[in-house]
Motif scaffolding. Sequence first.
Motif, PDB file in Angstrom:
ATOM      1  N   ASN A 140       0.827  -1.216   0.000  1.00 34.17           N
ATOM      2  CA  ASN A 140       0.000   0.000   0.000  1.00 34.17           C
ATOM      3  C   ASN A 140       0.850   1.251   0.000  1.00 34.17           C
TER       4      ASN A 140
ATOM      5  N   LEU B 216      -0.919   3.679  -2.374  1.00 32.92           N
ATOM      6  CA  LEU B 216      -2.345   3.378  -2.424  1.00 32.92           C
ATOM      7  C   LEU B 216      -3.036   3.851  -1.150  1.00 32.92           C
ATOM      8  N   ASP B 217      -2.259   4.203  -0.135  1.00 34.69           N
ATOM      9  CA  ASP B 217      -2.845   4.622   1.133  1.00 34.69           C
ATOM     10  C   ASP B 217      -1.905   5.625   1.785  1.00 34.69           C
TER      11      ASP B 217
ATOM     12  N   ALA C 277      -4.473   9.594  -7.118  1.00 38.75           N
ATOM     13  CA  ALA C 277      -4.869   8.538  -8.046  1.00 38.75           C
ATOM     14  C   ALA C 277      -4.335   8.822  -9.445  1.00 38.75           C
TER      15      ALA C 277
ATOM     16  N   ARG D  55      -0.522   8.413  -9.384  1.00 34.07           N
ATOM     17  CA  ARG D  55      -0.220   6.995  -9.264  1.00 34.07           C
ATOM     18  C   ARG D  55      -0.389   6.318 -10.621  1.00 34.07           C
TER      19      ARG D  55
ATOM     20  N   GLY E 250      -5.433   3.838 -11.431  1.00 34.22           N
ATOM     21  CA  GLY E 250      -5.397   5.271 -11.664  1.00 34.22           C
ATOM     22  C   GLY E 250      -6.734   5.977 -11.775  1.00 34.22           C
TER      23      GLY E 250
ATOM     24  N   ASN F 134     -10.336   2.082   0.205  1.00 36.83           N
ATOM     25  CA  ASN F 134      -8.919   1.961  -0.111  1.00 36.83           C
ATOM     26  C   ASN F 134      -8.762   0.882  -1.178  1.00 36.83           C
ATOM     27  N   PRO F 135      -8.013   1.168  -2.264  1.00 41.94           N
ATOM     28  CA  PRO F 135      -7.978   0.240  -3.386  1.00 41.94           C
ATOM     29  C   PRO F 135      -7.529  -1.172  -3.021  1.00 41.94           C
ATOM     30  N   VAL F 136      -6.520  -1.275  -2.175  1.00 34.75           N
ATOM     31  CA  VAL F 136      -6.016  -2.608  -1.858  1.00 34.75           C
ATOM     32  C   VAL F 136      -7.037  -3.411  -1.050  1.00 34.75           C
TER      33      VAL F 136
END
Lengths: 226, 398
Positions: free
Chosen positions: A53, A58-59, A82, A85, B307, B390-392
């Motif tokens: 992450n 991602l976080d 986003a 990324r 993305g 959260n994406p994960v």
Amino acid sequence: MRKPIIRLENVWKTYSLGEAKVNALQGLDLEIFPGEFVAVQGPSGSGKSTAVNMIGSLDYPSRGKVYLNGRDITSFSESDLAQLRGQTIGFVFQSFNLLPTLSAIDNVALPMMFQGVSRQKQLSTAREILVRVGLGHRLDNRPGQLSGGEQQRVAIARAMANNPEMILADEPTGNLDSSTGKAIIELLKEVNKEKKTIVMVTHDVKLSREADRTIYLKDGKAVKRL
Amino acid sequence: MIPDYFRLVLNQLRRRTLRASLTVLGIIIGIAAIIALLSISQGLKSSIEEQFQTFGVDRIIVSPKASQTSAPGTGATTLTTDDITTVEKVPDVSYAAAFLLEILRVEYSRQKISTYVTGLPFDLHKQLIKDYGLKFSEGNYLSSLSSREVIVGHRIATDTFDKSLHINNQLLINDVPFRVVGILESIGNPEDDSVIWISMDNLQEITGNKKSVSMIDVKLNKGSDPIQAAEKIKRRLQQAREDDESFDVLTADQLLSQFNLVLGIVQAVLIGIAFISLVVGAVGITTSMYAAVTERIAEIGIMKAIGATNNQVMSVFLLEAGLLGVFGGVVGVLLGFLAGKGVETIAHQAGFTILTVSLSPGTAIGGVAFAALVALSSGLVPAYQASRLNPVDAMRFG
């Protein structure tokens, strides 16, 4: 001195599970430089997933700093992050995570769509990359019609779609048999030769030997050796 | 950008035909119900208004007070031939036609029925038939005051007896033979198409009732104000009847608004039912949109990881919800209209040929817009929640 793509500085991540608080990361420091092939290795419970992450931005960390191309990610809104990324990092996951309703070429085109690339450019780029990963004959097949190895190749192609500086692969061979897994590693090495940074997170000692260097994780921290 | 989203969403929907159709079904049923009921009540309203238009706005009906009488012909009528004279003397009145309705035995080719027979003044009957906008499909007017002649409505001629009726056939009314001289064209509602008209003098002779009148139909002079005229008639009648008020004086407009009041209640009930079915439909849409979003949390995670911004994720799901809503709305409107037309066909078979089910473009567009709105708003909450994951974590879901 080269500038790192990703730099983690004393990163803490704390999750609350009801009353209890769990520190998944406890002061993780690491740097990933352009062109490297880095393995991040650690047993389960070592904070690997949380590290993914953070390395993939991602976080947000609970404490400490994450710098993406030298810029503190906490200064970005979720949407800006986003976008950034999407341009900087491509992801490859253990369970491929392709969209089941889309054909191979549309899966590869998707990250470009979110960056506002024209449809024509999306398709030509996606086709080119799929040919490069050896799937020129599978463009219009959906994930369900592809083998595991082929799906992971589509996922790698998708990770390369926006021409990112870095590809973050989280257990990329975990769902594949050993010979298919080996082919995927070879593909990642090839991609690495094209000056793309590869970060591969794995619990497998043998796989991490394929990398230029290995970062070991234990108890949410980077250690010299396991 | 936007065509890309359309392509993506259409692709998703095409590959999930079953799930998408179930979601859409809820919308279709709700919208179809409301459109069917609306189009029927709109048709009902416009056909009633149409009938009043041919009847004319310059008319006033004087009738016994509804609460004090039972059905006409039972002897409880309170209007008399004297009242006609009173009404005729009011300045604005062009003519006042008295009607007497009696339930009598009517016999044709050995088949007997009991039905209303109307007596109408011979000297005014040509005028009335013209003013009501009626036409003969066969034959013509009554020829004289006392000759035993009858004019019948379309249904009496075609549907009432086993054998159809034509001019010069003989009809027995309370065993007195009458010759059919005229058959009226269909008006469109069974009541008005079932009239049996003879001259007032003949009816009085048959029944021996020389005094009572069931109702008075007043035609006003051109340019006079119906409401003022109605007031005058009411006052004169009160004076002449020595403050007896057991009668009603209603203008065509008042009659129409009375009709509309009843129709309004009917409409309110219909729309109430439709609304309930719409609420049920909306709950159905919400449930299935929620399920559709929940089962794709992993996909949302993937989109975000590669993305997609929160807004882009939201757009994809809202576009999907909106498309389902519009599609369901369009199909629902079409089905609802077809259902309304089905009711129309049944009504026509029952003799109500005047009922034309109609659907205004506004209602149709409103139906589709409402469907889209319900679908969008029910997709909004789950899509918003999903886009913020959260994406994960999202990818690990399911």
